[in-house]
Write an enzyme that holds these catalytic residues in place. Structure first.
Site, PDB file in Angstrom:
ATOM      1  N   TYR A 227      -2.721  17.434 -12.024  1.00  0.00           N
ATOM      2  CA  TYR A 227      -3.450  16.352 -11.342  1.00  0.00           C
ATOM      3  C   TYR A 227      -4.349  15.600 -12.330  1.00  0.00           C
ATOM      4  CZ  TYR A 227      -6.181  14.053  -7.637  1.00  0.00           C
ATOM      5  OH  TYR A 227      -6.791  13.131  -6.817  1.00  0.00           O
TER       6      TYR A 227
ATOM      7  N   ILE B 276       0.856  -1.196   0.000  1.00  0.00           N
ATOM      8  CA  ILE B 276       0.000   0.000   0.000  1.00  0.00           C
ATOM      9  C   ILE B 276       0.885   1.237   0.000  1.00  0.00           C
ATOM     10  CG2 ILE B 276      -1.863   1.239   1.224  1.00  0.00           C
ATOM     11  CD1 ILE B 276      -2.086  -1.570   2.818  1.00  0.00           C
TER      12      ILE B 276
ATOM     13  N   ASN C 250      -1.852   4.081  -4.048  1.00  0.00           N
ATOM     14  CA  ASN C 250      -2.751   5.075  -3.455  1.00  0.00           C
ATOM     15  C   ASN C 250      -2.083   6.437  -3.259  1.00  0.00           C
ATOM     16  OD1 ASN C 250      -4.938   6.093  -1.436  1.00  0.00           O
ATOM     17  ND2 ASN C 250      -3.059   6.037  -0.216  1.00  0.00           N
TER      18      ASN C 250
ATOM     19  N   LYS D  23      -3.930  11.638 -13.469  1.00  0.00           N
ATOM     20  CA  LYS D  23      -4.927  10.595 -13.210  1.00  0.00           C
ATOM     21  C   LYS D  23      -5.440  10.004 -14.525  1.00  0.00           C
ATOM     22  CE  LYS D  23      -4.870  10.713  -8.664  1.00  0.00           C
ATOM     23  NZ  LYS D  23      -4.232   9.633  -7.893  1.00  0.00           N
TER      24      LYS D  23
ATOM     25  N   THR E  33     -10.078  14.138   3.712  1.00  0.00           N
ATOM     26  CA  THR E  33      -8.675  13.914   4.085  1.00  0.00           C
ATOM     27  C   THR E  33      -7.915  15.242   3.980  1.00  0.00           C
ATOM     28  OG1 THR E  33      -7.989  13.507   1.822  1.00  0.00           O
ATOM     29  CG2 THR E  33      -8.706  11.580   3.081  1.00  0.00           C
TER      30      THR E  33
HETATM   31  N1  LIG Z   1      -9.261  13.164  -0.992  1.00  0.00           N
HETATM   32  C1  LIG Z   1      -9.999  13.180  -2.085  1.00  0.00           C
HETATM   33  O1  LIG Z   1     -11.057  13.839  -2.146  1.00  0.00           O
HETATM   34  C2  LIG Z   1      -9.591  12.392  -3.279  1.00  0.00           C
HETATM   35  C3  LIG Z   1     -10.425  12.429  -4.399  1.00  0.00           C
HETATM   36  C4  LIG Z   1     -10.082  11.675  -5.517  1.00  0.00           C
HETATM   37  C5  LIG Z   1      -8.936  10.922  -5.507  1.00  0.00           C
HETATM   38  N2  LIG Z   1      -8.129  10.915  -4.417  1.00  0.00           N
HETATM   39  C6  LIG Z   1      -6.899  10.099  -4.464  1.00  0.00           C
HETATM   40  O2  LIG Z   1      -6.860   9.246  -3.343  1.00  0.00           O
HETATM   41  C7  LIG Z   1      -5.490   8.971  -2.989  1.00  0.00           C
HETATM   42  C8  LIG Z   1      -5.289   9.216  -1.499  1.00  0.00           C
HETATM   43  O3  LIG Z   1      -5.533  10.588  -1.248  1.00  0.00           O
HETATM   44  P1  LIG Z   1      -5.836  11.164   0.207  1.00  0.00           P
HETATM   45  O4  LIG Z   1      -7.022  12.011   0.082  1.00  0.00           O
HETATM   46  O5  LIG Z   1      -5.773  10.090   1.214  1.00  0.00           O
HETATM   47  O6  LIG Z   1      -4.578  12.134   0.337  1.00  0.00           O
HETATM   48  P2  LIG Z   1      -3.699  12.564   1.601  1.00  0.00           P
HETATM   49  O7  LIG Z   1      -4.501  12.546   2.838  1.00  0.00           O
HETATM   50  O8  LIG Z   1      -3.025  13.814   1.174  1.00  0.00           O
HETATM   51  O9  LIG Z   1      -2.624  11.375   1.682  1.00  0.00           O
HETATM   52  C9  LIG Z   1      -1.738  11.179   0.627  1.00  0.00           C
HETATM   53  C10 LIG Z   1      -0.840   9.999   0.931  1.00  0.00           C
HETATM   54  O10 LIG Z   1       0.133   9.915  -0.137  1.00  0.00           O
HETATM   55  C11 LIG Z   1       1.435   9.928   0.433  1.00  0.00           C
HETATM   56  N3  LIG Z   1       2.383  10.647  -0.411  1.00  0.00           N
HETATM   57  C12 LIG Z   1       2.235  11.891  -0.927  1.00  0.00           C
HETATM   58  N4  LIG Z   1       3.372  12.249  -1.554  1.00  0.00           N
HETATM   59  C13 LIG Z   1       4.233  11.206  -1.433  1.00  0.00           C
HETATM   60  C14 LIG Z   1       5.562  10.981  -1.853  1.00  0.00           C
HETATM   61  N5  LIG Z   1       6.248  11.917  -2.509  1.00  0.00           N
HETATM   62  N6  LIG Z   1       6.139   9.808  -1.554  1.00  0.00           N
HETATM   63  C15 LIG Z   1       5.474   8.860  -0.855  1.00  0.00           C
HETATM   64  N7  LIG Z   1       4.205   9.011  -0.442  1.00  0.00           N
HETATM   65  C16 LIG Z   1       3.600  10.176  -0.711  1.00  0.00           C
HETATM   66  C17 LIG Z   1       1.278  10.642   1.771  1.00  0.00           C
HETATM   67  O11 LIG Z   1       2.283  10.218   2.674  1.00  0.00           O
HETATM   68  P3  LIG Z   1       3.510  11.122   3.187  1.00  0.00           P
HETATM   69  O12 LIG Z   1       3.056  12.534   3.191  1.00  0.00           O
HETATM   70  O13 LIG Z   1       3.814  10.553   4.520  1.00  0.00           O
HETATM   71  O14 LIG Z   1       4.579  10.845   2.196  1.00  0.00           O
HETATM   72  C18 LIG Z   1      -0.089  10.158   2.226  1.00  0.00           C
HETATM   73  O15 LIG Z   1       0.048   8.921   2.897  1.00  0.00           O
HETATM   74  C19 LIG Z   1      -4.641   9.872  -3.892  1.00  0.00           C
HETATM   75  O16 LIG Z   1      -4.151   9.133  -4.977  1.00  0.00           O
HETATM   76  C20 LIG Z   1      -5.640  10.924  -4.373  1.00  0.00           C
HETATM   77  O17 LIG Z   1      -5.259  11.469  -5.621  1.00  0.00           O
HETATM   78  C21 LIG Z   1      -8.424  11.626  -3.298  1.00  0.00           C
END
Ligand SMILES: NC(=O)c1ccc[n+]([C@@H]2O[C@H](COP(=O)([O-])OP(=O)(O)OC[C@H]3O[C@@H](n4cnc5c(N)ncnc54)[C@H](OP(=O)(O)O)[C@@H]3O)[C@@H](O)[C@H]2O)c1
Length: 250
Positions: free
Chosen positions: A154, A6, A87, A158, A191
């Site tokens: 972005y 993950i 993810n 995607k 998030t």
């Molecule tokens: N939130 C939404 O509304 C939404 C909507 C559509 C799609 N998504 C997708 O869902 C997924 C999860 O998003 P989320 O909302 O959970 O975002 P989040 O809360 O910002 O978490 C993002 C995760 O990605 C990791 N990450 C970011 N940059 C990284 C890097 N350079 N190296 C390694 N890990 C990295 C972060 O860990 P560290 O910071 O510890 O590295 C964190 O665990 C993403 O792919 C996002 O595009 C989210």
């Protein structure tokens, strides 16, 4: 044993997924820049194997080596299923295209597309000889299908991830024990990514009020709810290779 890799496990959807997957029958392999000690402690308390790699996926030149380290921890003979959930993702830069610069473009594409592609490719090589269920779930976004002004990087990343998923589906169609890939658009989740979106500037992201409104009206999905949907897909009988699945259409 179900081996599950993950990325982005430290917070948000990745954290919720990892938390729910802390079960005796799973061996979890987490990747993020920052350590989540709660997850590590919980796994230990429950006697569940969890390996945690603190790694910046923007550093794409090291991802192949990271993959090799991960795979040395996987006992092929003991694997019932093996999965990769790509993810980790970044929404930034949130700016109109004429305001974004080289490093920002590279970082977005590196984390959202290049690293998932390298991890998937290495995963497929490692598991090629395994006659078990091998699944990749790419966490995508509806933004891969619609152009949102201010999200040029972005949306592009995607859309690329979705096409990558479809290519795997096409390539593996005739393989006897294929790697099956699926893109999942998880909806608008409560998030840190949404906090970041709501704190952007109107001039950089003209649709900001829509997202502020979704939060105010309580329309954001909870990470735990979305994680349940991802886990259902991960172990579902039906997993259409190369498909793009939207949470709002489940
Ligand atoms: N939130 C939404 O509304 C939404 C909507 C559509 C799609 N998504 C997708 O869902 C997924 C999860 O998003 P989320 O909302 O959970 O975002 P989040 O809360 O910002 O978490 C993002 C995760 O990605 C990791 N990450 C970011 N940059 C990284 C890097 N350079 N190296 C390694 N890990 C990295 C972060 O860990 P560290 O910071 O510890 O590295 C964190 O665990 C993403 O792919 C996002 O595009 C989210």
């Amino acid at each position: 044993m179900n081996y599950i890799i993950i990325t982005g496990a430290s917070k948000g959807l990745g954290e919720a997924l990892t938390q729910k997957l802390i079960q005796k029958e799973n061996h979890l392999i987490c990747i993020a820049r920052t350590k989540n000690n709660n997850l590590i402690d919980e796994a230990e308390k429950n006697g569940v194997k969890l390996d945690y790699f603190e790694y910046d996926l923007n550093n794409t030149t090291g991802v192949e080596e990271l993959s090799n380290k991960i795979f040395t921890n996987i006992d092929k003979g003991n694997a019932k299923t093996i999965s990769l959930i790509n993810n980790a993702g970044v929404v930034d830069p949130i700016k109109l295209v004429d305001n974004v610069y080289t490093n920002e473009i590279q970082k977005s594409l590196n984390v959202n597309v290049v690293a998932p592609m390298i991890l998937t490719s290495a995963f497929m090589r490692f598991t090629a000889d395994l006659k078990i269920e091998k699944r990749v779930i790419n966490i995508s976004s509806a933004a891969g299908k619609s152009p949102y002004p201010g999200w040029g990087c972005y949306c592009t990343s995607k859309a690329a991830l979705d096409m990558f998923t479809q290519c795997i589906g096409a390539e593996q169609a005739e393989v006897e024990f294929p790697t099956k890939a699926l893109s999942f658009a998880p909806g608008v989740i409560d998030t840190e990514m949404q906090v970041q979106i709501r704190s952007s500037k109107q001039e950089d992201f003209p649709l900001i009020n829509t997202f502020v409104g979704l939060k105010e009206k309580g329309r954001l999905l909870q990470p735990a709810y979305v994680a349940d949907k991802v886990i259902e897909l991960l172990f579902a009988e039906e997993f259409k290779n190369g498909s793009i699945v939207d949470i709002y259409k489940l």
